[in-house]
Motif scaffolding. Structure first.
Motif, PDB file in Angstrom:
ATOM      1  N   LEU A   1     -20.448  21.048  33.982  1.00 22.49           N
ATOM      2  CA  LEU A   1     -20.803  22.471  33.905  1.00 22.49           C
ATOM      3  C   LEU A   1     -21.825  22.733  32.800  1.00 22.49           C
ATOM      4  CD1 LEU A   1     -17.247  24.048  34.360  1.00 22.49           C
ATOM      5  CD2 LEU A   1     -18.995  23.639  36.107  1.00 22.49           C
ATOM      6  N   ASP A   2     -22.657  23.743  33.007  1.00 21.43           N
ATOM      7  CA  ASP A   2     -23.709  24.096  32.058  1.00 21.43           C
ATOM      8  C   ASP A   2     -23.283  25.338  31.267  1.00 21.43           C
ATOM      9  OD1 ASP A   2     -25.930  24.829  30.662  1.00 21.43           O
ATOM     10  OD2 ASP A   2     -27.196  25.187  32.420  1.00 21.43           O
ATOM     11  N   PHE A   3     -22.811  25.099  30.051  1.00 17.12           N
ATOM     12  CA  PHE A   3     -22.333  26.201  29.201  1.00 17.12           C
ATOM     13  C   PHE A   3     -23.419  26.712  28.250  1.00 17.12           C
ATOM     14  CE2 PHE A   3     -18.242  24.278  30.385  1.00 17.12           C
ATOM     15  CZ  PHE A   3     -17.429  25.383  30.550  1.00 17.12           C
ATOM     16  N   GLU A   4     -24.674  26.340  28.485  1.00 20.06           N
ATOM     17  CA  GLU A   4     -25.745  26.672  27.541  1.00 20.06           C
ATOM     18  C   GLU A   4     -26.055  28.166  27.465  1.00 20.06           C
ATOM     19  OE1 GLU A   4     -27.435  24.590  25.330  1.00 20.06           O
ATOM     20  OE2 GLU A   4     -25.720  23.357  25.917  1.00 20.06           O
ATOM     21  N   ASN A   5     -26.030  28.833  28.626  1.00 21.68           N
ATOM     22  CA  ASN A   5     -26.361  30.267  28.629  1.00 21.68           C
ATOM     23  C   ASN A   5     -25.258  31.083  27.988  1.00 21.68           C
ATOM     24  OD1 ASN A   5     -28.817  30.060  30.224  1.00 21.68           O
ATOM     25  ND2 ASN A   5     -27.453  29.520  31.918  1.00 21.68           N
ATOM     26  N   PHE A   6     -25.605  32.212  27.436  1.00 18.57           N
ATOM     27  CA  PHE A   6     -24.619  33.184  26.977  1.00 18.57           C
ATOM     28  C   PHE A   6     -23.620  32.589  25.987  1.00 18.57           C
ATOM     29  CE2 PHE A   6     -25.392  34.823  31.459  1.00 18.57           C
ATOM     30  CZ  PHE A   6     -26.426  35.625  31.055  1.00 18.57           C
ATOM     31  N   SER A   7     -24.103  31.806  25.055  1.00 19.57           N
ATOM     32  CA  SER A   7     -23.277  31.318  23.944  1.00 19.57           C
ATOM     33  C   SER A   7     -22.003  30.612  24.398  1.00 19.57           C
ATOM     34  CB  SER A   7     -22.889  32.482  23.031  1.00 19.57           C
ATOM     35  OG  SER A   7     -24.018  33.228  22.675  1.00 19.57           O
ATOM     36  N   GLY A   8     -22.145  29.741  25.374  1.00 25.70           N
ATOM     37  CA  GLY A   8     -20.997  28.923  25.771  1.00 25.70           C
ATOM     38  C   GLY A   8     -20.071  29.559  26.773  1.00 25.70           C
ATOM     39  N   LEU A   9     -20.481  30.666  27.351  1.00 23.12           N
ATOM     40  CA  LEU A   9     -19.640  31.334  28.351  1.00 23.12           C
ATOM     41  C   LEU A   9     -20.255  31.239  29.747  1.00 23.12           C
ATOM     42  CD1 LEU A   9     -18.658  34.637  26.509  1.00 23.12           C
ATOM     43  CD2 LEU A   9     -17.373  32.481  26.637  1.00 23.12           C
ATOM     44  N   LEU A  10     -19.397  31.071  30.728  1.00 21.21           N
ATOM     45  CA  LEU A  10     -19.813  31.149  32.128  1.00 21.21           C
ATOM     46  C   LEU A  10     -19.237  32.421  32.742  1.00 21.21           C
ATOM     47  CD1 LEU A  10     -18.998  27.585  33.565  1.00 21.21           C
ATOM     48  CD2 LEU A  10     -21.079  28.361  32.440  1.00 21.21           C
ATOM     49  N   PRO A  11     -20.017  33.145  33.540  1.00 22.60           N
ATOM     50  CA  PRO A  11     -19.403  34.226  34.322  1.00 22.60           C
ATOM     51  C   PRO A  11     -18.511  33.614  35.399  1.00 22.60           C
ATOM     52  CG  PRO A  11     -21.739  34.015  34.863  1.00 22.60           C
ATOM     53  CD  PRO A  11     -21.458  33.033  33.769  1.00 22.60           C
ATOM     54  N   VAL A  12     -17.377  34.266  35.617  1.00 23.99           N
ATOM     55  CA  VAL A  12     -16.404  33.796  36.614  1.00 23.99           C
ATOM     56  C   VAL A  12     -16.087  34.960  37.558  1.00 23.99           C
ATOM     57  CG1 VAL A  12     -14.113  32.835  37.023  1.00 23.99           C
ATOM     58  CG2 VAL A  12     -15.332  32.300  34.885  1.00 23.99           C
ATOM     59  N   ILE A  13     -16.325  34.747  38.826  1.00 26.86           N
ATOM     60  CA  ILE A  13     -15.951  35.731  39.847  1.00 26.86           C
ATOM     61  C   ILE A  13     -14.538  35.380  40.311  1.00 26.86           C
ATOM     62  CG2 ILE A  13     -16.516  36.675  42.125  1.00 26.86           C
ATOM     63  CD1 ILE A  13     -19.360  35.333  41.679  1.00 26.86           C
ATOM     64  N   ALA A  14     -13.650  36.372  40.339  1.00 31.09           N
ATOM     65  CA  ALA A  14     -12.312  36.154  40.906  1.00 31.09           C
ATOM     66  C   ALA A  14     -12.262  36.807  42.280  1.00 31.09           C
ATOM     67  CB  ALA A  14     -11.237  36.738  40.001  1.00 31.09           C
ATOM     68  N   GLN A  15     -11.994  35.998  43.281  1.00 30.55           N
ATOM     69  CA  GLN A  15     -11.955  36.475  44.673  1.00 30.55           C
ATOM     70  C   GLN A  15     -10.567  36.232  45.240  1.00 30.55           C
ATOM     71  OE1 GLN A  15     -14.334  34.261  47.563  1.00 30.55           O
ATOM     72  NE2 GLN A  15     -14.761  36.127  48.710  1.00 30.55           N
TER      73      GLN A  15
END
Lengths: 127, 127
Positions: free
Chosen positions: A21-35
């Protein structure tokens, strides 16, 4: 790590590990969609750091990083409105996750089933 | 601006305007989930600034902000794989959008229908 693949429906699905996974954007955070599993309804969008993804993997329940409280957060830990994971998908850029979940109770802190209970005014549709 | 409401199914839906959105996080960008109208399939996640949201409203086609190219981007402008908007939903924090779309062709630049064609390895499910 080499990826393994398997056939699902007509197409190949790659299996990734957390280290892909690429955690580089947004200071180590990934957006997560919950479906919601089954209905396909989108319940919420939150963020996960590496620890939250690992906890989600280990426990089978959705964990996120709370940006306001700056802490790891098990969804439903206090409300009981937990999200049991059925699968986790990763996007082409490896910087967004999709948790498919079985939702207990409402997903939104307002008591709504989904956080997406508002519409944007749209000339071409509303008028 | 005061919000108007209408009844849809059993619950009230608030109607927001663009000026109600919270662009403070992530340097003026909102994450936008694109979901296929009808199937409920999640196609992609991208980002929109104020201009992209306004263009989406004005034209009825999904516009985003390209973080890599640093430019406004009409989805499908070169590929023809446009997204016709059926509705735009807003989450409880007013900082995430959900575009419901009719997708022409694949949504992903790889040629996949959806950008979420990979799975995260998951001990409790895979093994």
């Amino acid at each position: 790590m080499p990826n393994t693949t398997f056939e699902k429906s007509e197409k190949r699905i790659e299996i990734l590990s957390v280290s892909d996974l690429d955690f580089e954007n947004f200071s180590g955070l990934l957006p997560v969609i919950a479906q919601e599993h089954g209905s396909g309804r989108i319940l919420m969008l939150a963020y996960a750091n590496l620890e939250a993804v690992r906890k989600t993997q280990e426990t089978g329940y959705a964990h996120y990083w709370s940006r306001s409280r700056k802490t790891l957060w098990k969804k439903g830990a206090t409300s009981g409105h937990v999200q049991q994971i059925t699968e986790v998908l990763v996007d082409c850029d490896k910087d967004t996750l999709l948790y498919k979940v079985i939702q207990t109770g409402p997903a939104c802190h307002t008591g709504a089933k989904s956080c997406f209970y508002r519409k944007l005014h749209f000339e071409t549709i509303e008028n």
